[in-house]
Scaffold this motif. Structure first.
Motif, PDB file in Angstrom:
ATOM      1  N   TYR A   1       1.052  -1.206   0.095  1.00 44.89           N
ATOM      2  CA  TYR A   1       0.168   0.207  -0.184  1.00 44.89           C
ATOM      3  C   TYR A   1       1.083   1.218   0.194  1.00 44.89           C
ATOM      4  O   TYR A   1       1.446   1.552   1.076  1.00 44.89           O
ATOM      5  CB  TYR A   1      -0.853  -0.174   1.008  1.00 44.89           C
ATOM      6  CG  TYR A   1      -1.994   0.855   1.372  1.00 44.89           C
ATOM      7  CD1 TYR A   1      -3.244   0.519   0.648  1.00 44.89           C
ATOM      8  CD2 TYR A   1      -1.888   2.257   2.290  1.00 44.89           C
ATOM      9  CE1 TYR A   1      -4.168   1.688   0.557  1.00 44.89           C
ATOM     10  CE2 TYR A   1      -3.000   3.005   2.263  1.00 44.89           C
ATOM     11  CZ  TYR A   1      -4.138   2.672   1.628  1.00 44.89           C
ATOM     12  OH  TYR A   1      -5.240   3.554   1.490  1.00 44.89           O
ATOM     13  N   VAL A   2       0.866   1.960  -1.140  1.00 43.56           N
ATOM     14  CA  VAL A   2       2.054   3.149  -1.210  1.00 43.56           C
ATOM     15  C   VAL A   2       1.268   4.336  -1.190  1.00 43.56           C
ATOM     16  O   VAL A   2       0.397   4.734  -2.066  1.00 43.56           O
ATOM     17  CB  VAL A   2       2.721   2.769  -2.573  1.00 43.56           C
ATOM     18  CG1 VAL A   2       3.723   3.863  -2.802  1.00 43.56           C
ATOM     19  CG2 VAL A   2       3.389   1.373  -2.790  1.00 43.56           C
ATOM     20  N   ASN A   3       1.588   5.205  -0.218  1.00 47.82           N
ATOM     21  CA  ASN A   3       1.190   6.517  -0.090  1.00 47.82           C
ATOM     22  C   ASN A   3       2.145   7.474  -0.242  1.00 47.82           C
ATOM     23  O   ASN A   3       2.305   8.584   0.192  1.00 47.82           O
ATOM     24  CB  ASN A   3       0.832   6.715   1.380  1.00 47.82           C
ATOM     25  CG  ASN A   3      -0.691   5.957   1.610  1.00 47.82           C
ATOM     26  OD1 ASN A   3      -0.776   5.432   2.789  1.00 47.82           O
ATOM     27  ND2 ASN A   3      -1.268   5.413   0.542  1.00 47.82           N
ATOM     28  N   ALA A   4       2.899   7.356  -1.634  1.00 50.18           N
ATOM     29  CA  ALA A   4       3.843   8.334  -2.217  1.00 50.18           C
ATOM     30  C   ALA A   4       3.874   8.151  -3.472  1.00 50.18           C
ATOM     31  O   ALA A   4       3.971   7.204  -4.280  1.00 50.18           O
ATOM     32  CB  ALA A   4       5.128   8.124  -1.367  1.00 50.18           C
ATOM     33  N   GLY A   5       3.818   9.374  -4.403  1.00 54.78           N
ATOM     34  CA  GLY A   5       3.956   9.258  -5.697  1.00 54.78           C
ATOM     35  C   GLY A   5       5.111   8.943  -6.326  1.00 54.78           C
ATOM     36  O   GLY A   5       6.306   9.365  -5.964  1.00 54.78           O
ATOM     37  N   VAL A   6       5.132   7.968  -7.523  1.00 54.38           N
ATOM     38  CA  VAL A   6       6.423   7.676  -8.053  1.00 54.38           C
ATOM     39  C   VAL A   6       6.230   7.705  -9.404  1.00 54.38           C
ATOM     40  O   VAL A   6       4.934   7.793 -10.078  1.00 54.38           O
ATOM     41  CB  VAL A   6       6.611   6.180  -7.656  1.00 54.38           C
ATOM     42  CG1 VAL A   6       6.843   5.835  -6.261  1.00 54.38           C
ATOM     43  CG2 VAL A   6       5.488   5.162  -8.062  1.00 54.38           C
ATOM     44  N   VAL A   7       7.242   8.151 -10.139  1.00 55.68           N
ATOM     45  CA  VAL A   7       7.261   8.118 -11.618  1.00 55.68           C
ATOM     46  C   VAL A   7       7.190   6.506 -12.254  1.00 55.68           C
ATOM     47  O   VAL A   7       6.424   6.328 -13.234  1.00 55.68           O
ATOM     48  CB  VAL A   7       8.619   8.519 -12.059  1.00 55.68           C
ATOM     49  CG1 VAL A   7       8.688   8.708 -13.616  1.00 55.68           C
ATOM     50  CG2 VAL A   7       8.809  10.028 -11.679  1.00 55.68           C
ATOM     51  N   ALA A   8       7.746   5.630 -11.509  1.00 55.77           N
ATOM     52  CA  ALA A   8       7.449   4.234 -11.855  1.00 55.77           C
ATOM     53  C   ALA A   8       7.674   3.437 -10.523  1.00 55.77           C
ATOM     54  O   ALA A   8       8.374   3.933  -9.923  1.00 55.77           O
ATOM     55  CB  ALA A   8       8.316   3.745 -12.879  1.00 55.77           C
ATOM     56  N   PRO A   9       6.935   2.479 -10.519  1.00 54.37           N
ATOM     57  CA  PRO A   9       7.116   1.626  -9.197  1.00 54.37           C
ATOM     58  C   PRO A   9       8.323   0.889  -9.135  1.00 54.37           C
ATOM     59  O   PRO A   9       8.910   0.513 -10.099  1.00 54.37           O
ATOM     60  CB  PRO A   9       5.679   0.535  -9.308  1.00 54.37           C
ATOM     61  CG  PRO A   9       5.498   0.403 -10.824  1.00 54.37           C
ATOM     62  CD  PRO A   9       5.818   1.963 -11.397  1.00 54.37           C
ATOM     63  N   ASP A  10       8.552   0.604  -8.124  1.00 51.47           N
ATOM     64  CA  ASP A  10       9.984  -0.065  -7.680  1.00 51.47           C
ATOM     65  C   ASP A  10       9.829  -1.583  -8.336  1.00 51.47           C
ATOM     66  O   ASP A  10       8.983  -2.237  -7.696  1.00 51.47           O
ATOM     67  CB  ASP A  10      10.202   0.282  -6.246  1.00 51.47           C
ATOM     68  CG  ASP A  10      11.697  -0.456  -5.786  1.00 51.47           C
ATOM     69  OD1 ASP A  10      12.451  -1.102  -6.943  1.00 51.47           O
ATOM     70  OD2 ASP A  10      12.085  -0.295  -4.761  1.00 51.47           O
ATOM     71  N   VAL A  11      10.900  -2.083  -8.891  1.00 50.15           N
ATOM     72  CA  VAL A  11      10.644  -3.381  -9.387  1.00 50.15           C
ATOM     73  C   VAL A  11      10.641  -4.450  -8.046  1.00 50.15           C
ATOM     74  O   VAL A  11       9.971  -5.529  -8.108  1.00 50.15           O
ATOM     75  CB  VAL A  11      11.814  -3.656 -10.171  1.00 50.15           C
ATOM     76  CG1 VAL A  11      13.268  -3.770  -9.352  1.00 50.15           C
ATOM     77  CG2 VAL A  11      11.772  -5.049 -11.043  1.00 50.15           C
ATOM     78  N   GLU A  12      11.435  -4.085  -6.893  1.00 54.50           N
ATOM     79  CA  GLU A  12      11.280  -4.899  -5.713  1.00 54.50           C
ATOM     80  C   GLU A  12       9.926  -5.107  -5.207  1.00 54.50           C
ATOM     81  O   GLU A  12       9.497  -5.829  -4.503  1.00 54.50           O
ATOM     82  CB  GLU A  12      12.187  -4.310  -4.914  1.00 54.50           C
ATOM     83  CG  GLU A  12      13.468  -4.542  -5.036  1.00 54.50           C
ATOM     84  CD  GLU A  12      14.266  -5.920  -5.346  1.00 54.50           C
ATOM     85  OE1 GLU A  12      13.375  -6.753  -4.981  1.00 54.50           O
ATOM     86  OE2 GLU A  12      15.185  -5.870  -6.054  1.00 54.50           O
ATOM     87  N   TRP A  13       8.751  -3.931  -5.477  1.00 50.62           N
ATOM     88  CA  TRP A  13       7.294  -4.083  -5.072  1.00 50.62           C
ATOM     89  C   TRP A  13       6.985  -5.222  -5.616  1.00 50.62           C
ATOM     90  O   TRP A  13       6.159  -6.210  -5.026  1.00 50.62           O
ATOM     91  CB  TRP A  13       6.949  -2.860  -5.203  1.00 50.62           C
ATOM     92  CG  TRP A  13       7.339  -1.508  -4.555  1.00 50.62           C
ATOM     93  CD1 TRP A  13       8.245  -1.652  -3.571  1.00 50.62           C
ATOM     94  CD2 TRP A  13       6.867  -0.332  -4.755  1.00 50.62           C
ATOM     95  NE1 TRP A  13       8.717  -0.321  -2.992  1.00 50.62           N
ATOM     96  CE2 TRP A  13       7.584   0.423  -3.791  1.00 50.62           C
ATOM     97  CE3 TRP A  13       6.171   0.237  -5.476  1.00 50.62           C
ATOM     98  CZ2 TRP A  13       7.676   1.812  -3.531  1.00 50.62           C
ATOM     99  CZ3 TRP A  13       6.374   1.797  -5.598  1.00 50.62           C
ATOM    100  CH2 TRP A  13       6.976   2.525  -4.477  1.00 50.62           C
ATOM    101  N   LEU A  14       7.143  -5.340  -7.023  1.00 48.96           N
ATOM    102  CA  LEU A  14       6.436  -6.261  -7.746  1.00 48.96           C
ATOM    103  C   LEU A  14       7.029  -7.700  -7.373  1.00 48.96           C
ATOM    104  O   LEU A  14       6.261  -8.570  -7.024  1.00 48.96           O
ATOM    105  CB  LEU A  14       6.790  -6.235  -9.077  1.00 48.96           C
ATOM    106  CG  LEU A  14       6.271  -4.854  -9.728  1.00 48.96           C
ATOM    107  CD1 LEU A  14       6.767  -4.860 -11.332  1.00 48.96           C
ATOM    108  CD2 LEU A  14       4.724  -4.920  -9.777  1.00 48.96           C
TER     109      LEU A  14
END
Length: 279
Positions: A170-183
């Protein structure tokens, strides 16, 4: 209590507030309403008077009823950090559907209010790994969440590091792209929600689900979040997506597992978005 209000009155205010929030969010899950009714919002805020923000207008108040509404409450006005809009979070929490016994990674936990709500939803036997990059906010979250033994607060960025396996991120900070480690951290059937902000300051919330054939993705409502702190560098962008592209996203891929093809909507260093459904 911080505001001197008796516990019974606070509980009544929370019950009415929780009913309002799930109605505004279009959420029918009674467990989410119960979690919002259980967690005292004022316990995660600075001492009053509070700065309450609604529809672009600010109100300075010490009235507890004013924070039990679908409003932002400033945590640090100078840094633009606030407690978040409750109805938006109710909708997001409903989208990822935390279940009892699951593990949740909360990225951008702030002072811990929505972390505590997530903790209610994974009890019993679930756990929350909460990450907050801002040291002062992390210290407050650590203190505020002491009554939640299932929560561990990490005073560091959740970007660019190997994470524990999780059912929900559950990410509450804007990102240009998601971190691959989240996937990579998602268990089979795991859900990730994050604010994708390829354009400055805005973009859709994206819901990702790990399926047998890959990571399905859907763009939800447009949102604006503070950018994720602790990101070492911005990923290079080969294809800056338009608003129509954002809505067309149907999957996301790890580049080391599959290189971009003609279905690519946006391509980054480690991940890319596709208009192709996961098979």
């Amino acid at each position: 209590m911080k505001n001197g209000m008796n516990p019974e009155a606070s509980q009544q205010a929370r019950a009415s507030y929780a009913a309002q929030i799930v109605r505004l969010a279009g959420v029918e899950n009674s467990r989410i309403e119960e979690a919002f009714a259980e967690v005292a919002r004022e316990a995660f805020l600075p001492d009053p008077p509070w700065t309450v923000i609604s529809m672009g207008s600010a109100l300075v108040t010490s009235n507890l009823a004013d924070i039990y509404d679908n409003v932002l409450v400033a945590l640090d006005a100078q840094r633009g950090i606030n407690n978040g809009e409750p109805a938006l979070h109710a909708a997001w929490i409903d989208a990822v559907g935390p279940q009892p016994g699951e593990t949740v990674i909360h990225v951008g936990a702030g002072t811990g209010y929505y972390t505590a709500i997530l903790a209610c939803l994974v009890e019993p036997r679930g756990r929350i790994e909460a990450f907050e990059y801002e040291a002062d906010l992390a210290a407050k979250a650590q203190r505020n969440l002491q009554p939640c033994p299932s929560v561990t607060v990490h005073a560091t960025s959740a970007f660019g590091r190997v994470l524990p396996n999780a059912d929900v991120i559950y990410v509450n900070a804007g990102v240009v792209a998601p971190d691959v480690e989240w996937l990579r951290a998602l268990n089979p059937g795991g859900r990730l929600i994050f604010p994708w902000q390829p354009q400055k300051g805005w973009g859709p919330a994206v819901l990702v689900t790990r399926r047998a054939g890959g990571f399905s993705a859907r763009s939800l409502m447009n949102v604006g979040f503070i950018s994720c702190s602790g990101v070492a560098e911005k990923p290079s962008i080969k294809n800056l997506p338009s608003e129509a592209d954002l809505a067309a996203v149907r999957s996301i891929w790890i580049r080391s597992e599959r290189e971009p093809d003609a279905s690519a909507v946006a391509v980054y260093n480690d991940v890319w978005f596709s208009s192709e459904e996961v098979s």
